[in-house]
Design a protein around this motif. Structure first.
Motif, PDB file in Angstrom:
ATOM      1  N   ALA A 398       0.826  -1.208   0.000  1.00  0.00           N
ATOM      2  CA  ALA A 398       0.000   0.000   0.000  1.00  0.00           C
ATOM      3  C   ALA A 398       0.862   1.259   0.000  1.00  0.00           C
ATOM      4  O   ALA A 398       0.487   2.278  -0.611  1.00  0.00           O
ATOM      5  CB  ALA A 398      -0.924  -0.007   1.212  1.00  0.00           C
ATOM      6  N   SER A 399       2.022   1.214   0.648  1.00  0.00           N
ATOM      7  CA  SER A 399       2.919   2.377   0.664  1.00  0.00           C
ATOM      8  C   SER A 399       3.451   2.674  -0.733  1.00  0.00           C
ATOM      9  O   SER A 399       3.523   3.840  -1.149  1.00  0.00           O
ATOM     10  CB  SER A 399       4.076   2.127   1.634  1.00  0.00           C
ATOM     11  OG  SER A 399       3.604   1.946   2.952  1.00  0.00           O
ATOM     12  N   TRP A 400       3.840   1.629  -1.453  1.00  0.00           N
ATOM     13  CA  TRP A 400       4.274   1.819  -2.840  1.00  0.00           C
ATOM     14  C   TRP A 400       3.146   2.412  -3.677  1.00  0.00           C
ATOM     15  O   TRP A 400       3.371   3.333  -4.479  1.00  0.00           O
ATOM     16  CB  TRP A 400       4.733   0.492  -3.434  1.00  0.00           C
ATOM     17  CG  TRP A 400       6.124   0.091  -3.075  1.00  0.00           C
ATOM     18  CD1 TRP A 400       6.550  -0.403  -1.877  1.00  0.00           C
ATOM     19  CD2 TRP A 400       7.289   0.148  -3.902  1.00  0.00           C
ATOM     20  NE1 TRP A 400       7.890  -0.668  -1.912  1.00  0.00           N
ATOM     21  CE2 TRP A 400       8.377  -0.346  -3.142  1.00  0.00           C
ATOM     22  CE3 TRP A 400       7.521   0.539  -5.207  1.00  0.00           C
ATOM     23  CZ2 TRP A 400       9.669  -0.434  -3.654  1.00  0.00           C
ATOM     24  CZ3 TRP A 400       8.816   0.454  -5.731  1.00  0.00           C
ATOM     25  CH2 TRP A 400       9.867  -0.020  -4.956  1.00  0.00           C
ATOM     26  N   LEU A 401       1.938   1.876  -3.510  1.00  0.00           N
ATOM     27  CA  LEU A 401       0.797   2.376  -4.280  1.00  0.00           C
ATOM     28  C   LEU A 401       0.542   3.850  -3.967  1.00  0.00           C
ATOM     29  O   LEU A 401       0.345   4.663  -4.889  1.00  0.00           O
ATOM     30  CB  LEU A 401      -0.441   1.542  -3.959  1.00  0.00           C
ATOM     31  CG  LEU A 401      -1.762   2.025  -4.572  1.00  0.00           C
ATOM     32  CD1 LEU A 401      -1.682   2.060  -6.086  1.00  0.00           C
ATOM     33  CD2 LEU A 401      -2.912   1.140  -4.112  1.00  0.00           C
ATOM     34  N   ALA A 402       0.542   4.207  -2.690  1.00  0.00           N
ATOM     35  CA  ALA A 402       0.280   5.593  -2.308  1.00  0.00           C
ATOM     36  C   ALA A 402       1.354   6.526  -2.849  1.00  0.00           C
ATOM     37  O   ALA A 402       1.048   7.612  -3.381  1.00  0.00           O
ATOM     38  CB  ALA A 402       0.194   5.700  -0.782  1.00  0.00           C
TER      39      ALA A 402
END
Length: 457
Positions: A398-402
């Protein structure tokens, strides 16, 4: 050296410059990929694989186990040979050992079972009585000796579902060898130091108590019951990334309509990309999860199927955001090194899903922070129930996506502003730039003044 056949020297030099720049990029990317792939296999680091050594026996067999491990550790410190991190621990019960391996505190464990020495000594004494006497006492003693289970002396514990390749090569294999070696050494000691009473058992049915007294049993907490999972988290993750590229191109192409591009409002473009990207991610990940089901994955519950589906969808969205940024870089005229760095990140991500990162040297441990590795680890948890770190895995993805979604949004706003500036500074039809209104008014005023002067005269 110039080649006139290919055109003017300046044009030739420009083409050569662009070619060599791209060739350098290709070589750098290749170097990054191969160094990561080879590096994690060139110098494996089993020292990061923790194996617990537990003595529940408290007798000679337990002592033989801990002494053998101490000797292995000492020999390794002298020779420098890489070995797993054998750690002698005090654990009260076998259930605690199982919990430590299942929870990820250790990759495996070898346990000298409780009362192992006492059971062997009782069987030996009973065997001597059974072979040296007659009557009911001999029969009872023989029954006791026959009830001895050599396989209960040691228990080897591992969790194959955590990472089958690592467990097979660094955990289960070495533990089996260790148990077998201790058993063989113990047999030699018994045969040479126990005296004639035990030696006399060699010609009887109880000879195994002398020649093969210590064996082991295995506890595989989460067996790898579906080999397709190994492909799904390695090659399958690569194809998931590759088809995410195609999906990104389709989404970007579909949002390049005049109705969307012609306006200077970024939100219709953003919402349209979300409307296209989310169904694409859900559909592609659904096919991936269904294929895993078709080829042997038996889900323990429907929620695990759904969780795997949505986790892969999150990964696809992450890839789409990364490739959206990557494809937008040359369109916006951003520096080439930024694109090179992104390409290298994508390649590292691919290798983190294929390579056995757990055995890599410390330098390559940064692969734990890439989406592909965490997607594979989470899928193993959903399929096998092993090594549950779903919070960490999902958080990293999710951090990569954000992060890349925010960059993609920034590039959308930047692109729209760039088009607005270009349109305002573009020449009008016919080749002339739009005239300055103030200059036009001044010119008209000057002409009116001339006309007034002429009329007065």
């Amino acid at each position: 050296m110039a080649f006139p056949l290919f055109g003017p020297p300046k044009l030739e030099a420009s083409i050569a410059k662009q070619f060599y720049a791209l060739a350098l990029v290709v070589c750098v990317v290749y170097f990054a990929f191969i160094s990561f792939l080879y590096g994690q296999a060139y110098s494996p680091n089993p020292g990061s694989i923790v194996i617990h050594v537990v003595d529940l026996d408290g007798g000679p067999i337990g002592t033989a186990l801990t002494s053998a491990v101490s000797k292995i550790l000492n020999d390794s410190s002298v020779s420098g040979a890489p070995i797993p991190a054998f750690t002698i621990v005090s654990t009260p019960t076998i259930d605690d050992v199982l919990a430590s391996v299942s929870g990820g505190d250790a990759w495996g464990a070898i346990v000298a079972s409780k009362n192992a020495s006492a059971s062997l000594q009782r069987a030996l004494r009973s065997a001597v009585i059974a072979t040296s006497t007659n009557g009911s006492d001999a029969a009872a003693a023989g029954a006791i000796a026959r009830s001895y289970n050599a396989s209960a002396a040691f228990t080897i514990v591992f969790d194959e579902g955590r990472q089958a390749q690592v467990v097979a090569s660094v955990v289960a294999g070495p533990l089996r060898n260790l148990a077998a070696r201790i058993g063989a050494q113990y047999a030699v000691i018994q045969a040479t130091t126990r005296g004639t009473s035990l030696t006399s058992l060699l010609g009887t049915e109880f000879a195994y108590l002398i020649t093969n007294p210590l064996l082991y049993s295995e506890v595989n907490i989460h067996p790898n019951t579906a080999s397709v999972v190994n492909l799904a988290v390695s090659l399958g993750s690569i194809f998931l990334l590759v088809f995410s590229v195609f999906g990104t191109l389709l989404i970007l192409n579909a949002t390049q309509t005049p109705e969307v591009v012609g306006t200077y409002d970024p939100f219709p473009l953003i919402f349209l990309r979300i409307r296209l990207g989310l169904p694409f991610a859900l559909l592609l990940s659904l096919f991936s999860t269904v294929l895993m089901t078709i080829f042997g994955v038996n889900w323990s519950s429907g929620s695990n199927f759904a969780s795997t589906w949505f986790l892969q969808a999150l990964t696809v969205l992450t890839y789409v955001s990364i490739f959206t940024v990557l494809i937008s870089i040359p369109k916006l005229g951003l520096p080439l090194p930024i694109m090179v760095v992104l390409i290298i990140l994508v390649i590292f991500n691919v290798v983190s899903g294929v390579a056995t990162v757990d055995l890599a040297s410390p330098f390559y441990k940064f692969a734990y922070g890439f989406p592909a590795y965490n997607t594979g680890a989470a899928i193993r948890t959903f399929v096998f129930g092993s090594y549950n770190r779903l919070g960490v895995n999902t958080g990293i993805i999710a951090s990569w996506l954000a992060f890349f979604s925010l960059i993609a949004l920034a590039l959308v706003f930047s692109g729209i502003e760039r088009r607005r500036v270009q349109k305002e500074s573009a020449p009008i039809e016919g080749g002339d730039k739009p005239a300055d209104n103030n200059a036009q008014e001044a010119e008209i005023g000057a002409l009116l003044e001339v006309d007034k002067s002429a009329a007065t005269a």
